[in-house]
Motif scaffolding. Structure first.
Motif, PDB file in Angstrom:
ATOM      1  N   SER B  33      -1.442  -6.234  -8.641  1.00 37.73           N
ATOM      2  CA  SER B  33      -1.157  -6.426  -7.197  1.00 37.73           C
ATOM      3  C   SER B  33      -1.661  -7.986  -6.975  1.00 37.73           C
ATOM      4  N   ASN B  37       1.019 -10.759  -5.654  1.00 39.88           N
ATOM      5  CA  ASN B  37       0.819 -11.501  -4.714  1.00 39.88           C
ATOM      6  C   ASN B  37       0.467 -13.102  -5.061  1.00 39.88           C
ATOM      7  N   ASN B 250       6.752  -5.640  -8.715  1.00 38.32           N
ATOM      8  CA  ASN B 250       6.575  -4.400  -7.794  1.00 38.32           C
ATOM      9  C   ASN B 250       7.203  -3.314  -8.445  1.00 38.32           C
ATOM     10  N   SER B 331      -6.377 -10.252  -2.388  1.00 34.98           N
ATOM     11  CA  SER B 331      -7.139 -10.300  -0.934  1.00 34.98           C
ATOM     12  C   SER B 331      -7.905  -8.965  -0.829  1.00 34.98           C
ATOM     13  N   LEU B 334      -5.316  -6.478   0.642  1.00 31.56           N
ATOM     14  CA  LEU B 334      -4.695  -5.773  -0.572  1.00 31.56           C
ATOM     15  C   LEU B 334      -5.217  -4.664  -1.257  1.00 31.56           C
ATOM     16  N   TYR B 338      -3.997  -0.673  -1.307  1.00 28.91           N
ATOM     17  CA  TYR B 338      -3.664  -0.331  -2.820  1.00 28.91           C
ATOM     18  C   TYR B 338      -4.705   0.791  -3.166  1.00 28.91           C
TER      19      TYR B 338
END
Lengths: 254, 370
Positions: B33, B37, B250, B331, B334, B338
């Motif tokens: 992730s 990102n 993704n 972040s 995030l 998740y």
């Protein structure tokens, strides 16, 4: 041995319909009435009859021994009495309730509050201490913590294991585990205890001590016991003995 | 949770190993992730942080800044459309610069703006752009990795035109390059240095950034000739390579979630099978399926929460030591999102186990076969 007097539990919360495990109960009405009970199993294309028109009445404080060889139908009878299985024909009236008319949830509730079980193997939860194992039925019945602790300590004292209450199941001997199982069966003040070969895995000395304990509890606390067994000693201590052979239950000789 | 907590305490090694697997899965999810990102941010943070709702391009430019050339008058034409709150010119160009006194060449993306407009970036060091100092530029702070400092003089390669670094901003990258903000006239002199490169347009810009709602955007597209209108998000998605990069990562993430669901389901199912006998005995004693299911779900949630927290801590530890050149941005938002998805995946993984609990037969469990 283990004839610890059953003192009045004071502020105890007996299960529905219970007078508490030390309360004397009138023996006028049977706690269990079995009428014309038949159980058949489908095996392949054929049918095996496990029980044939069995009749039985058990009263409070009575110890009933049911003798029979393996496959005679002893366990099937206990399963039907506990509402874990359904009969093909006949009637099981437990504490005045026809089991056939109770929902699965009501039967579960009845097992939780009115019945106690002692299995051939102790079947304790290994992650729990002796006291926590004894507390299980009360946790299921949502009994308050202080009450749980008091009653489980009392039950373990009754079976002579008060000093071992913090030991986990694997740390106890076979006999000790079975005594914990008996404490677990009694702790929620049941009206009937179903004991399926409770001494089957024990040496004769420990087995006799366990049977003595159950008889004392039955007579002093007014709890009825049905014990299935191969053990002649169990017959000797019972108030009534039945033989079961090929699904037919008949009064037996001691 | 009565049984669940005691089992966790009693069988520390068994549950510790399962917890470690959960933590590793969570760690991998968070790392990917952060990478996804980071790549997205590195590719288009200047557009992500553009203080506008829409971008107006030359018709046929397919929302690509480097393809679009509009006359400056388009800004006024857009402003006059009903519902438009504000509009500002935007220029874009990719250049190579060299710090005076250094031989290192630095690739950068120029974004040209009117210093007095709403597109002026937030300054973290130095000052902002000033029309009075047309050679002054503001750089994204990632340029500092190349040794660029406040007050440095940058030479545009190969022409040799000089600019002075007056300030630094942050979160302003474009196509994985640091952005150099400059005034429109300086950009025009660089971008259209070759005679005739702007065609017939005398005062060219790349596009117009606009603050407006969707109804006004439709009117701009209809009323202003020779333009096409795109939202800020579709402008971002159409950046060269953006969809391909984020799409690949993704997809890896999506497969990771599916694999995680299978891993968790398998672990929980095996655990449940091992405890079938215990569940059966408890059922015989009067435990409802609901009671047992609640205990299992509570145990799974507790293990997953601990696994996610450990995974997140490991990811932050990696983020702290990862080289600055690797685009990685993790972040808290995030991690929370998740982490929540992992919890849902874990719950989905318990479905098979819950089915197993429901069908546990007390008779079989207590060995009553007589």
């Amino acid at each position: 041995m283990h004839s610890v007097p059953l003192v009045n539990s004071g502020g105890g919360q007996p299960g529905p319909g219970n007078a508490g495990w030390n309360g004397a109960r009138p023996a006028a009405n049977p706690v269990l009435l079995v009428r014309e009970l038949v159980k058949e199993y489908k095996v392949g294309d054929g049918t095996v009859t496990a029980l044939r028109r069995v009749n039985l009445a058990v009263f409070a404080g009575q110890v009933i021994a049911v003798r029979g060889r393996s496959g005679a139908g002893k366990t099937t009878l206990l399963n039907l009495i506990a509402g874990l299985d359904d009969p093909t024909h006949g009637l099981v009236v437990l504490f005045g309730h026809d089991l056939a008319k109770l929902s699965e949830r009501q039967r579960t509730e009845m097992r939780r509050t009115e019945l106690g079980f002692v299995f051939q193997a102790a079947h304790l939860v290994p992650a729990l201490t002796a006291r926590e194992n004894v507390e299980v039925p009360m946790r299921l019945a949502k009994v308050a913590r202080t009450e749980r602790e008091r009653r489980s300590h009392e039950a373990l004292s009754l079976v002579g294991l008060a000093e071992r209450e913090q030991h986990r199941a694997p740390e106890l001997s076979g006999g000790e585990q079975q005594r914990v199982a008996i404490a677990r069966a009694l702790v929620h003040a049941p009206r009937l205890v179903l004991a399926d070969e409770p001494t089957g895995n024990l040496d004769s000395h420990t087995g006799h001590a366990i049977l003595d304990l159950m008889r004392n509890v039955a007579h002093q606390a007014g709890i009825a016991f049905i014990i299935t067994t191969h053990d002649p000693a169990a017959s000797a201590m019972a108030d009534a003995v039945y033989d079961i052979n090929d699904g037919v239950l008949t009064p037996g000789q001691r | 949770m009565f049984l669940a907590l005691r089992e966790l305490r009693h069988s520390r090694l068994r549950y510790g190993l399962i917890g470690a697997i959960l933590a590793l899965v969570a760690w991998l999810v968070f790392l990917l992730s952060g990478l996804a990102n980071g790549l997205a941010t590195d590719n288009g943070s200047a557009i992500q942080h553009l203080n506008a709702d829409y971008v107006v391009f030359q018709s046929g430019a397919r929302t690509l800044l480097h393809r679009s050339i509009l006359p400056m008058q388009t800004v006024q034409a857009v402003k006059q459309v009903s519902g438009v709150q504000d509009a500002a010119p935007l220029g874009q160009f990719t250049i190579t610069v060299q710090r005076v006194g250094s031989s290192e060449q630095i690739d950068a993306t120029v974004l040209a703006i009117d210093p007095t407009s709403f597109l002026a970036p937030p300054i973290i060091t130095g000052t902002g752009l000033d029309s009075a100092n047309q050679n002054g530029v503001v750089l994204d702070r990632t340029a500092q990795r190349h040794g660029v400092k406040l007050g440095d003089t940058l030479k545009v390669m190969p022409a040799g035109q000089e600019m002075t670094v007056v300030g630094f901003t942050e979160g302003q990258t474009y196509s994985h390059l640091p952005v150099i903000y400059m005034d429109i006239p300086l950009w025009q002199s660089l971008r259209f240095a070759a005679p005739g490169s702007a065609g017939a347009i005398t005062d060219p810009i790349s596009a117009v950034a606009v603050k407006m709602d969707s109804a006004a955007a439709a009117r701009v597209a209809a009323d202003v000739p020779g333009v096409e209108v795109a939202t800020k998000d579709s402008t971002l998605q159409n950046l060269p390579g953006y969809k391909e990069e984020t799409g690949s990562v993704n997809m890896i993430q999506a497969f990771l979630f599916i694999i995680a669901a299978f891993i968790m389901a398998a672990f929980f199912y095996v655990l449940t099978l091992q405890k079938s006998n215990q569940f059966g005995v408890l059922k015989a004693l009067g435990a409802s399926t609901r009671f047992l299911a609640r205990d299992l779900v509570g145990q799974v949630l507790l293990m997953t929460i601990v696994g996610v927290i450990v995974g997140a801590l490991l990811s932050y530890a990696v983020a702290a030591i990862i080289p600055a050149a690797v685009p990685f941005a993790l972040s808290t938002g995030l991690v929370v999102v998740y982490g929540g998805v992992l919890l849902l995946v874990a719950l989905a993984g318990t479905l098979l186990s819950l089915f197993q609990i429901a069908r546990v037969d007390a008779l079989v469990a207590i060995g009553r076969v007589d």
